[in-house]
Write a protein that holds these residues in place. Structure first.
Motif, short mmCIF file in Angstrom:
data_model
loop_
_atom_site.label_atom_id
_atom_site.label_comp_id
_atom_site.label_asym_id
_atom_site.label_seq_id
_atom_site.Cartn_x
_atom_site.Cartn_y
_atom_site.Cartn_z
N VAL A 50 6.75 7.13 -12.17
CA VAL A 50 6.54 8.67 -11.98
C VAL A 50 6.05 8.26 -13.80
O VAL A 50 7.19 7.72 -14.60
CB VAL A 50 7.80 9.60 -12.01
N ASP A 51 4.59 8.63 -13.61
CA ASP A 51 4.32 8.16 -14.79
C ASP A 51 4.39 8.60 -16.54
O ASP A 51 4.95 8.82 -17.31
CB ASP A 51 3.08 6.83 -14.71
N GLY A 52 4.58 10.40 -15.55
CA GLY A 52 5.51 11.14 -16.50
C GLY A 52 6.74 11.42 -16.75
O GLY A 52 7.23 11.00 -16.20
N ASP A 53 6.77 12.91 -16.52
CA ASP A 53 8.02 13.66 -17.16
C ASP A 53 8.36 13.71 -14.86
O ASP A 53 7.40 14.22 -14.11
CB ASP A 53 8.74 14.58 -17.15
N LEU A 54 9.63 14.23 -14.73
CA LEU A 54 10.44 14.77 -13.43
C LEU A 54 11.21 15.74 -14.55
O LEU A 54 12.43 15.78 -15.30
CB LEU A 54 11.46 13.61 -12.57
N ILE A 92 19.16 14.66 -6.68
CA ILE A 92 17.66 13.72 -7.35
C ILE A 92 18.09 11.84 -7.30
O ILE A 92 19.27 11.37 -7.83
CB ILE A 92 17.03 13.64 -8.36
N ASP A 93 17.60 11.29 -6.71
CA ASP A 93 18.41 9.95 -5.82
C ASP A 93 17.01 9.18 -6.81
O ASP A 93 15.42 9.17 -5.92
CB ASP A 93 18.38 9.98 -4.62
N ILE A 94 17.30 7.84 -7.77
CA ILE A 94 16.56 6.76 -8.87
C ILE A 94 16.91 5.87 -7.95
O ILE A 94 17.60 5.02 -8.36
CB ILE A 94 16.17 7.81 -9.43
N ILE A 95 16.20 5.62 -6.82
CA ILE A 95 17.11 3.88 -6.07
C ILE A 95 16.05 2.86 -5.97
O ILE A 95 15.08 2.84 -6.53
CB ILE A 95 17.94 3.89 -5.25
N ASN A 96 16.70 1.43 -6.01
CA ASN A 96 15.76 0.32 -5.73
C ASN A 96 14.56 0.60 -6.40
O ASN A 96 14.08 -0.38 -6.10
CB ASN A 96 15.21 0.46 -4.51
N GLY A 97 15.18 0.31 -8.18
CA GLY A 97 14.02 -0.21 -8.34
C GLY A 97 12.91 -0.02 -9.39
O GLY A 97 11.54 0.68 -9.87
N VAL A 112 11.14 4.39 -11.35
CA VAL A 112 11.03 4.19 -12.19
C VAL A 112 10.41 5.52 -12.83
O VAL A 112 9.75 5.76 -12.20
CB VAL A 112 10.91 3.04 -13.53
N VAL A 113 10.96 6.51 -13.58
CA VAL A 113 10.66 7.84 -14.64
C VAL A 113 10.51 7.29 -16.00
O VAL A 113 11.13 7.24 -16.41
CB VAL A 113 11.44 8.73 -14.47
N LYS A 136 15.34 3.64 -12.80
CA LYS A 136 16.22 4.62 -14.39
C LYS A 136 15.35 5.22 -14.94
O LYS A 136 13.92 5.29 -14.22
CB LYS A 136 16.13 3.04 -15.06
N ILE A 137 15.33 6.40 -15.93
CA ILE A 137 15.15 7.32 -16.56
C ILE A 137 14.93 6.91 -18.09
O ILE A 137 15.78 6.31 -18.42
CB ILE A 137 15.61 8.14 -16.90
N MET A 138 13.77 6.35 -18.19
CA MET A 138 13.12 5.43 -19.38
C MET A 138 13.22 6.43 -20.64
O MET A 138 13.68 6.56 -21.76
CB MET A 138 11.77 4.83 -19.71
#
Length: 213
Positions: free
Chosen positions: A151-155, A170-175, A177-178, A200-202
């Motif tokens: 996700v190039d912007g925000d969640l 919210i599951d952010i898994i297996n590489g 990225v937000v 990950k969340i940057m």
């Protein structure tokens, strides 16, 4: 206020009826676009499904009130919107603008790109190997970003309407990225974020509990 969602449904339905003349339109029947075909019109339905085959070019929007929308592999369309139906985007499809629903689920498969926002009110969102070039938003629905989705912007978990304090996972898994921030607009919302296998969340995380597994 919950009335905002009912207003959206009413306005959306009226919008469809007003634009009958300049679209491929169905009220109670399904719309099918065969593999490899090009449409120069919006595809709109009230109670029917919209099914776009493989390798199609839709030079317009796909919109329905009570039906589902399926976009085939490597096909292209502009906005894809439903009120009560599910949205399914097949591998390597290209949605040039926004992808959204009020009460239906959103499923986007490997290699697909959404050029605008992805959003829902009450439905879940599941992305696998997907690129979202702007924001991803939900109100009450769970979110899964899997298999190197970005996700190039925000969640954003938007402000709820009514008395229900529904839990959002919210599951952010297996590489996956937000690249922007993860923002929960209400401080008292029960939102948990699970990061696993390189997810990950940057940016910053606001008003959510983060669990790294």
């Amino acid at each position: 206020m919950i009335s905002r969602h009912f207003s959206f449904l009413t306005i959306f339905a009226l919008f469809i009826f007003v634009n009958l003349a300049c679209t491929s339109m169905s009220v109670n029947k399904n719309i099918y676009i065969e593999d490899g075909k090009t449409s120069q019109h919006d595809l709109r339905s009230v109670n029917g499904n919209i099914v776009v085959g493989k390798d199609c070019q839709i030079n317009g929007d796909c919109q329905t009130v009570n039906g589902s929308i399926d976009i085939g592999e490597r096909s292209r369309a502009d906005d894809v919107q439903s009120v009560n139906g599910a949205l399914t985007i097949s591998p390597k499809a290209d949605i040039r603008k926004d992808l959204g629903t009020v009460n239906g689920t959103i499923t986007v498969e490997s290699g697909a790109v959404v050029g605008g926002d992805v959003g829902t009110v009450n439905g879940s969102i599941s992305l696998s190997g997907t690129q979202v070039e702007q924001n991803l938003t939900t109100v009450n629905g769970d979110v899964v970003l899997d298999h190197n989705s970005t996700v190039d912007g925000d969640l954003i978990v938007k402000e709820k309407h009514g008395d229900r304090n529904m839990e959002v996972r919210i599951d952010i898994i297996n590489g996956s990225v937000v690249k922007g921030n993860l923002i929960v607009e209400e401080r008292d919302r029960n939102v948990t974020v699970h990061l696993k296998n390189g997810g990950k969340i940057m940016g910053e995380v606001k008003n959510a509990k983060v669990i790294e597994e």
